[in-house]
Design an enzyme around this catalytic site. Structure first.
Site, PDB file in Angstrom:
ATOM      1  N   TRP A   1       1.009  -1.274  -0.119  1.00  0.00           N
ATOM      2  CA  TRP A   1       0.037  -0.008   0.023  1.00  0.00           C
ATOM      3  C   TRP A   1       0.929   1.213   0.145  1.00  0.00           C
ATOM      4  O   TRP A   1       1.453   1.512   1.213  1.00  0.00           O
ATOM      5  CB  TRP A   1      -0.834   0.006   1.172  1.00  0.00           C
ATOM      6  CG  TRP A   1      -1.649  -1.194   1.433  1.00  0.00           C
ATOM      7  CD1 TRP A   1      -2.938  -1.348   0.711  1.00  0.00           C
ATOM      8  CD2 TRP A   1      -1.787  -2.595   2.203  1.00  0.00           C
ATOM      9  NE1 TRP A   1      -3.688  -2.461   0.839  1.00  0.00           N
ATOM     10  CE2 TRP A   1      -2.838  -3.120   1.592  1.00  0.00           C
ATOM     11  CE3 TRP A   1      -0.683  -2.912   2.716  1.00  0.00           C
ATOM     12  CZ2 TRP A   1      -2.888  -4.460   2.299  1.00  0.00           C
ATOM     13  CZ3 TRP A   1      -0.745  -4.171   3.093  1.00  0.00           C
ATOM     14  CH2 TRP A   1      -2.012  -5.074   3.025  1.00  0.00           C
TER      15      TRP A   1
ATOM     16  N   HIS B   1      -7.068   1.464   2.598  1.00  0.00           N
ATOM     17  CA  HIS B   1      -8.106   0.473   2.288  1.00  0.00           C
ATOM     18  C   HIS B   1      -9.159   0.702   3.453  1.00  0.00           C
ATOM     19  O   HIS B   1      -8.853   1.609   4.156  1.00  0.00           O
ATOM     20  CB  HIS B   1      -7.535  -0.941   2.357  1.00  0.00           C
ATOM     21  CG  HIS B   1      -6.550  -1.165   3.443  1.00  0.00           C
ATOM     22  ND1 HIS B   1      -6.160  -2.553   3.603  1.00  0.00           N
ATOM     23  CD2 HIS B   1      -6.244  -0.901   4.455  1.00  0.00           C
ATOM     24  CE1 HIS B   1      -5.443  -2.706   4.806  1.00  0.00           C
ATOM     25  NE2 HIS B   1      -5.297  -1.494   5.270  1.00  0.00           N
TER      26      HIS B   1
ATOM     27  N   ARG C   1      -4.215   6.044  -2.390  1.00  0.00           N
ATOM     28  CA  ARG C   1      -2.803   5.452  -2.421  1.00  0.00           C
ATOM     29  C   ARG C   1      -2.167   6.376  -3.163  1.00  0.00           C
ATOM     30  O   ARG C   1      -2.542   7.047  -4.451  1.00  0.00           O
ATOM     31  CB  ARG C   1      -3.072   4.122  -3.200  1.00  0.00           C
ATOM     32  CG  ARG C   1      -3.493   3.160  -2.275  1.00  0.00           C
ATOM     33  CD  ARG C   1      -3.269   1.782  -2.716  1.00  0.00           C
ATOM     34  NE  ARG C   1      -4.471   0.936  -1.761  1.00  0.00           N
ATOM     35  CZ  ARG C   1      -4.705  -0.308  -2.065  1.00  0.00           C
ATOM     36  NH1 ARG C   1      -3.965  -0.830  -3.249  1.00  0.00           N
ATOM     37  NH2 ARG C   1      -5.687  -0.932  -1.340  1.00  0.00           N
TER      38      ARG C   1
ATOM     39  N   GLN D   1     -13.826   1.441  -1.895  1.00  0.00           N
ATOM     40  CA  GLN D   1     -13.876  -0.145  -1.641  1.00  0.00           C
ATOM     41  C   GLN D   1     -14.904  -0.227  -0.787  1.00  0.00           C
ATOM     42  O   GLN D   1     -15.612   0.528  -0.108  1.00  0.00           O
ATOM     43  CB  GLN D   1     -12.359  -0.323  -0.609  1.00  0.00           C
ATOM     44  CG  GLN D   1     -11.186  -0.417  -1.487  1.00  0.00           C
ATOM     45  CD  GLN D   1     -10.157  -1.274  -0.587  1.00  0.00           C
ATOM     46  OE1 GLN D   1     -10.048  -1.327   0.625  1.00  0.00           O
ATOM     47  NE2 GLN D   1      -8.860  -1.711  -1.171  1.00  0.00           N
TER      48      GLN D   1
ATOM     49  N   VAL E   1      -5.470 -11.938   6.860  1.00  0.00           N
ATOM     50  CA  VAL E   1      -6.184 -12.964   7.005  1.00  0.00           C
ATOM     51  C   VAL E   1      -5.380 -14.299   6.525  1.00  0.00           C
ATOM     52  O   VAL E   1      -4.171 -14.166   6.212  1.00  0.00           O
ATOM     53  CB  VAL E   1      -7.098 -12.911   5.694  1.00  0.00           C
ATOM     54  CG1 VAL E   1      -8.498 -12.014   5.899  1.00  0.00           C
ATOM     55  CG2 VAL E   1      -6.321 -12.410   4.406  1.00  0.00           C
TER      56      VAL E   1
ATOM     57  N   ALA F   1     -13.256 -12.187   5.959  1.00  0.00           N
ATOM     58  CA  ALA F   1     -13.453 -10.848   5.659  1.00  0.00           C
ATOM     59  C   ALA F   1     -13.069 -10.845   4.132  1.00  0.00           C
ATOM     60  O   ALA F   1     -12.623 -11.534   3.501  1.00  0.00           O
ATOM     61  CB  ALA F   1     -12.278  -9.986   6.502  1.00  0.00           C
TER      62      ALA F   1
HETATM   63  N1  DAH Z   1      -7.814  -4.514   2.047  1.00  0.00           N
HETATM   64  C1  DAH Z   1      -7.022  -5.164   0.872  1.00  0.00           C
HETATM   65  C2  DAH Z   1      -6.670  -4.119  -0.110  1.00  0.00           C
HETATM   66  O1  DAH Z   1      -6.871  -2.947  -0.065  1.00  0.00           O
HETATM   67  C3  DAH Z   1      -8.299  -5.848   0.401  1.00  0.00           C
HETATM   68  C4  DAH Z   1      -8.528  -7.053   1.230  1.00  0.00           C
HETATM   69  C5  DAH Z   1      -8.331  -8.685   1.192  1.00  0.00           C
HETATM   70  C6  DAH Z   1      -9.498  -7.056   2.119  1.00  0.00           C
HETATM   71  C7  DAH Z   1      -8.699  -9.403   2.020  1.00  0.00           C
HETATM   72  C8  DAH Z   1      -9.968  -7.954   3.137  1.00  0.00           C
HETATM   73  C9  DAH Z   1      -9.247  -9.216   2.828  1.00  0.00           C
HETATM   74  O2  DAH Z   1     -10.712  -7.849   3.841  1.00  0.00           O
HETATM   75  O3  DAH Z   1      -9.859 -10.241   3.616  1.00  0.00           O
HETATM   76  O4  DAH Z   1      -5.800  -4.597  -0.993  1.00  0.00           O
END
Ligand code: DAH
Length: 347
Positions: A156, A177, A203, A217, A260, A314
């Site tokens: 990020w 995010h 970003r 998002q 995760v 998630a």
């Molecule tokens: N936050 C991640 C991104 O911006 C996307 C994401 C991936 C969110 C996996 C989640 C997850 O909740 O379980 O790239």
């Protein structure tokens, strides 16, 4: 002479009121008040009258003159308020024409798709919650199992905020995010949790056809006793079928996100070529639409949940990407280009 003046007055007022336009009125004025007018002659002759007659006739003659002048002024005003024949001819209103439709505003396509996506989850029992765009490092990274020197931070590119400029002592940033809301929500509530979080993210990235430095998002989080990967699959499969149609297939592949375990990315089979391979899916037959996974035990522990008792899944998706796939839009910059020809295609 007295009678003559009375007759003059009556004739003049009559003719003035009969005047149908400015020219006729002017003729009446010259006729009754001009140099050669009878009234003008009478006024001039006053000196020849006897001292008894003079004031009486003089008074009357002046009254007649004033009455005529007043009548001319009034008639001129009323003629001016009537549009001319030319104006009447060109200014006709055709009352049989259909009315002009006022231009109505409409919801931005991204707003529409975000509401549509959230609605699908609402129908599955999820609540919709929003969170702050300016976020602590702690929620955006640290509590999501991404410590300060973790290489995953490179995933990020972050807009940092100078702490001194806003008088805080801990690092702040523009959230990269919507995942930090997972932590905020879990800190404040006990399971069961089922939420989706739509929001703007930022970003530090070069803008191109598929990236913008400001984008949206939608985050999803479900935590309870006994939540399994099957729940994740079932929920996201339902979502995909609601949004893209009953025939869509989904595919999961391993992916890495520090918060995760296991982490996956999910694709749908390309609805353009039905999986055969085309330009849209880059000949792969699959379109990647989101990242997801089972909430990492470290994350659960951090918010005070017992990972032996609770588990959760998630996911995070980009509504712009979903809209681009759904409507066949090939450049993300259309969304904020403010071109009405683009926007008006989304009624
Ligand atoms: N936050 C991640 C991104 O911006 C996307 C994401 C991936 C969110 C996996 C989640 C997850 O909740 O379980 O790239």
């Amino acid at each position: 002479m007295r009678q003559e003046l009375e007759d003059l007055r009556a004739a003049a007022l009559d003719q003035i009121q009969q005047s149908a336009d400015a020219a006729q009125l002017e003729r009446a004025r010259v006729h009754f008040l001009g140099r050669k007018a009878r009234l003008t002659a009478i006024l001039r002759q006053l000196v020849t009258l006897s001292p008894q007659e003079r004031p009486v006739i003089g008074l009357l003659a002046n009254q007649v003159k004033q009455a005529i002048e007043a009548s001319i002024t009034a008639q001129r005003a009323s003629l001016e308020s009537i549009p001319s024949d030319d104006v009447l001819a060109t200014d006709q209103i055709d009352i049989t024409l259909p009315g002009r439709r006022p231009t109505l505003g409409r919801l931005h396509p991204l707003t529409q798709i975000m509401r549509e996506i959230c609605q699908v989850f609402v129908e599955m029992g999820f609540a919709v919650i929003e969170g702050p765009d300016v976020e602590w490092d702690y929620y955006n990274f640290e509590a999501l199992n991404i410590p300060e020197d973790h290489p995953a931070r490179d995933m990020w590119d972050t807009f940092w905020i100078d702490p001194a400029s806003i008088s805080v002592d801990k690092p702040m940033l523009l959230r990269t995010h919507t995942s930090p809301m997972q932590i905020r929500i879990m800190e404040q509530t006990k399971p069961p949790i089922r939420v989706v979080v739509p929001g703007t993210c930022y970003r530090y990235e070069a803008v191109d056809a598929s990236h913008e430095s400001q984008f949206h998002q939608i985050e999803g989080l479900a935590v309870d006793e006994g939540v399994t990967f099957a729940d994740l699959k079932g929920t996201l499969y339902t979502f995909v079928q609601r949004l893209f149609g009953k025939d869509r297939k989904i595919r999961f592949r391993c992916d890495y996100f520090p918060f995760v375990e296991p982490g996956v990315d999910m694709s749908i089979d390309c609805f353009r070529c039905k999986g055969a391979g085309c330009r849209l899916c880059k000949e792969s037959g699959w379109l990647e639409i989101l990242g997801a996974g089972m909430v990492h035990p470290n994350v659960l522990t951090r918010v005070g949940y017992d990972p032996a008792r609770y588990s959760g899944f998630a996911f995070g998706l980009g509504p712009a990407r979903v809209a681009m796939l759904k409507y066949g839009i090939d450049d993300i910059r259309f969304f904020h280009g403010n071109d009405l020809r683009f926007l008006q295609q989304f009624p």
